[in-house]
Scaffold this motif. Structure first.
Motif, PDB file in Angstrom:
ATOM      1  N   PHE A 151      88.855 -18.539 -14.067  1.00 44.51           N
ATOM      2  CA  PHE A 151      89.621 -18.797 -12.775  1.00 44.51           C
ATOM      3  C   PHE A 151      89.436 -17.502 -11.651  1.00 44.51           C
ATOM      4  O   PHE A 151      89.936 -17.562 -10.725  1.00 44.51           O
ATOM      5  CB  PHE A 151      91.088 -18.980 -13.209  1.00 44.51           C
ATOM      6  N   ARG A 152      88.924 -16.411 -12.235  1.00 45.09           N
ATOM      7  CA  ARG A 152      88.956 -15.520 -11.208  1.00 45.09           C
ATOM      8  C   ARG A 152      88.125 -15.792  -9.659  1.00 45.09           C
ATOM      9  O   ARG A 152      88.687 -15.222  -8.937  1.00 45.09           O
ATOM     10  CB  ARG A 152      88.008 -14.053 -11.756  1.00 45.09           C
ATOM     11  N   SER A 153      87.087 -16.432  -9.816  1.00 45.53           N
ATOM     12  CA  SER A 153      86.333 -16.884  -8.600  1.00 45.53           C
ATOM     13  C   SER A 153      87.133 -17.894  -7.829  1.00 45.53           C
ATOM     14  O   SER A 153      86.678 -18.275  -6.723  1.00 45.53           O
ATOM     15  CB  SER A 153      85.038 -17.037  -8.919  1.00 45.53           C
ATOM     16  N   ILE A 154      87.938 -18.825  -8.308  1.00 43.92           N
ATOM     17  CA  ILE A 154      88.741 -19.891  -7.879  1.00 43.92           C
ATOM     18  C   ILE A 154      89.880 -19.912  -7.489  1.00 43.92           C
ATOM     19  O   ILE A 154      90.760 -20.954  -7.466  1.00 43.92           O
ATOM     20  CB  ILE A 154      88.066 -21.190  -8.382  1.00 43.92           C
ATOM     21  N   SER A 155      90.699 -18.682  -7.685  1.00 41.34           N
ATOM     22  CA  SER A 155      92.201 -18.680  -7.694  1.00 41.34           C
ATOM     23  C   SER A 155      92.711 -17.619  -6.923  1.00 41.34           C
ATOM     24  O   SER A 155      92.156 -16.644  -6.797  1.00 41.34           O
ATOM     25  CB  SER A 155      92.861 -18.910  -9.029  1.00 41.34           C
ATOM     26  N   ILE A 215      88.756 -30.642   0.283  1.00 37.19           N
ATOM     27  CA  ILE A 215      88.085 -29.441   0.372  1.00 37.19           C
ATOM     28  C   ILE A 215      86.976 -29.277  -0.776  1.00 37.19           C
ATOM     29  O   ILE A 215      87.118 -30.045  -1.772  1.00 37.19           O
ATOM     30  CB  ILE A 215      88.760 -28.008   0.401  1.00 37.19           C
ATOM     31  N   SER A 216      85.990 -28.387  -0.609  1.00 35.68           N
ATOM     32  CA  SER A 216      85.070 -28.274  -1.560  1.00 35.68           C
ATOM     33  C   SER A 216      84.987 -26.460  -2.130  1.00 35.68           C
ATOM     34  O   SER A 216      84.802 -26.302  -3.317  1.00 35.68           O
ATOM     35  CB  SER A 216      83.704 -28.474  -1.195  1.00 35.68           C
ATOM     36  N   LYS A 217      85.713 -25.759  -1.153  1.00 31.05           N
ATOM     37  CA  LYS A 217      85.645 -24.492  -1.533  1.00 31.05           C
ATOM     38  C   LYS A 217      87.245 -23.910  -1.451  1.00 31.05           C
ATOM     39  O   LYS A 217      88.098 -24.316  -0.725  1.00 31.05           O
ATOM     40  CB  LYS A 217      85.024 -23.534  -0.773  1.00 31.05           C
ATOM     41  N   HIS A 218      87.653 -22.851  -2.167  1.00 34.06           N
ATOM     42  CA  HIS A 218      88.758 -22.271  -1.932  1.00 34.06           C
ATOM     43  C   HIS A 218      89.099 -21.348  -0.907  1.00 34.06           C
ATOM     44  O   HIS A 218      87.897 -20.717  -0.456  1.00 34.06           O
ATOM     45  CB  HIS A 218      89.079 -21.387  -3.314  1.00 34.06           C
ATOM     46  N   ALA A 224      82.972 -22.629  -4.680  1.00 32.30           N
ATOM     47  CA  ALA A 224      83.384 -23.918  -4.994  1.00 32.30           C
ATOM     48  C   ALA A 224      84.325 -24.125  -6.179  1.00 32.30           C
ATOM     49  O   ALA A 224      84.539 -23.690  -6.715  1.00 32.30           O
ATOM     50  CB  ALA A 224      82.072 -24.494  -5.294  1.00 32.30           C
ATOM     51  N   VAL A 225      85.051 -25.134  -5.923  1.00 31.24           N
ATOM     52  CA  VAL A 225      86.236 -25.289  -6.858  1.00 31.24           C
ATOM     53  C   VAL A 225      85.944 -26.736  -7.523  1.00 31.24           C
ATOM     54  O   VAL A 225      86.299 -26.920  -8.790  1.00 31.24           O
ATOM     55  CB  VAL A 225      87.539 -25.706  -6.121  1.00 31.24           C
TER      56      VAL A 225
END
Length: 326
Positions: A151-155, A215-218, A224-225
């Motif tokens: 989750f580091r890259s999307i939270s 949306i497609s990105k955080h 990208a989510v």
């Protein structure tokens, strides 16, 4: 008549409204006498522990003002822990301590907090400031979940969680909720967290919805989510399915987290789960609930019941699909 045509179109797509949810599912499948099991996090946790279901470890409970003096004994030498109201809702009243700083503590956001501030927060919880109906409450002190590295890259800060809607032990829809700066690190959609649909068969994330927009990105990490493979997905599905036997309620929302050391954990159960999960999945709940009800009718005719594993396999085969990975 325009609104009527719009609603009929949504109904044809299986979109469930709040009136149908309440009348056809919450009232039908959830006995009022069982509500305390899910409305009180301490009772939920105790029931889960007895059933052998993994939950964040409970360090202690404070029920009275006098017991606030026991705080040091409860947290011991731990540097991190979470304090939350037993009957809170929407994440309100939760205090997450991530570290110590000399004689003080440091919150997950980096704010330095004194012992007196923590005691005041517990006192506020006891008065019922954050509880359902404003009734007196208890403060729960428990293990602080450390999110899996996936989750580091999307939270943004906080702890992402996974919400699964379960009907009579059959998981019918899933959503990953990702904290944002807007939500102050809380996985609460109403406060600005992102809801991301999850394919029941594979555990791969689908599209995201944020503040009623697709949306497609955080917005904070810009990553990208969708197309993210959630680890140990079958473990999550079996945990969610098993919560029917845990609480006895037929229509629930199961909130789970993925700890980097302990794996999937049950966080809490909800007897009145929201409907935004349909937006995140671009799919209505009604067709899925009806399919499960038909399955239950067929089993009843043959005097049979599905095991947890059979329930998971049924929904994965019927509702799962291969998402388009961007």
């Amino acid at each position: 008549m325009g609104w009527w045509k719009t609603w009929k179109a949504l109904e044809a797509q299986g979109i469930m409204g709040i009136n149908r949810r309440n009348a056809d599912y919450v009232l039908k499948y959830n006995k009022r006498g069982l509500y305390p099991i899910v409305d009180d996090k301490i009772i939920t946790k105790q029931r889960a522990i007895e059933a052998g279901i993994h939950v964040p470890e409970m360090y202690g409970v404070i029920s009275t003002e006098k017991e606030i003096d026991n705080l040091d004994a409860i947290i011991g030498g731990r540097d991190d822990f979470v304090i939350k109201p037993a009957k809170g809702a929407g994440g309100d009243g939760i205090l997450v301590i991530a570290d110590r700083f000399e004689e003080r503590f440091r919150s997950i956001s980096g704010r330095i907090i004194s012992r007196e501030e923590i005691q005041h927060q517990i006192s506020s919880i006891l008065t019922g400031l954050y509880s359902l109906g404003g009734h007196r409450d208890r403060a729960l002190i428990e293990y602080r979940v450390t999110p899996d590295q996936i989750f580091r890259s999307i939270s943004y800060e906080g702890v992402p969680d996974i919400r699964v809607i379960v009907l009579m032990g059959y998981p019918i829809m899933a959503m990953l909720r990702l904290p944002t700066r807007q939500s102050n690190g809380k996985a609460n959609l109403h406060q600005g967290a992102i809801g991301v649909g999850v394919d029941l068969a594979t555990g791969v994330t689908l599209r995201g919805t944020w503040l009623n927009s697709i949306i497609s990105k955080h917005p904070d990490t810009t990553n990208a989510v969708d197309g993210v493979q959630l680890p140990n997905w079958d473990g999550f599905m079996k945990l969610a399915a098993g919560c029917f036997e845990l609480c006895g309620l037929g229509y629930i929302g199961v909130d789970m987290v993925l700890d980097q050391n302990k794996g999937p954990l049950i966080l809490e159960l909800n007897a009145r789960p929201g409907l935004n999960i349909q937006i995140a999945n671009d799919c209505g709940l009604t067709h899925r609930t009806q399919a499960v009800e038909q399955r239950l009718e067929q089993l009843a005719l043959n005097e049979e019941v599905d095991t947890v594993e059979q329930r998971v396999r049924f929904v994965q085969e019927l509702f799962g699909h291969v998402p388009v990975v961007s």
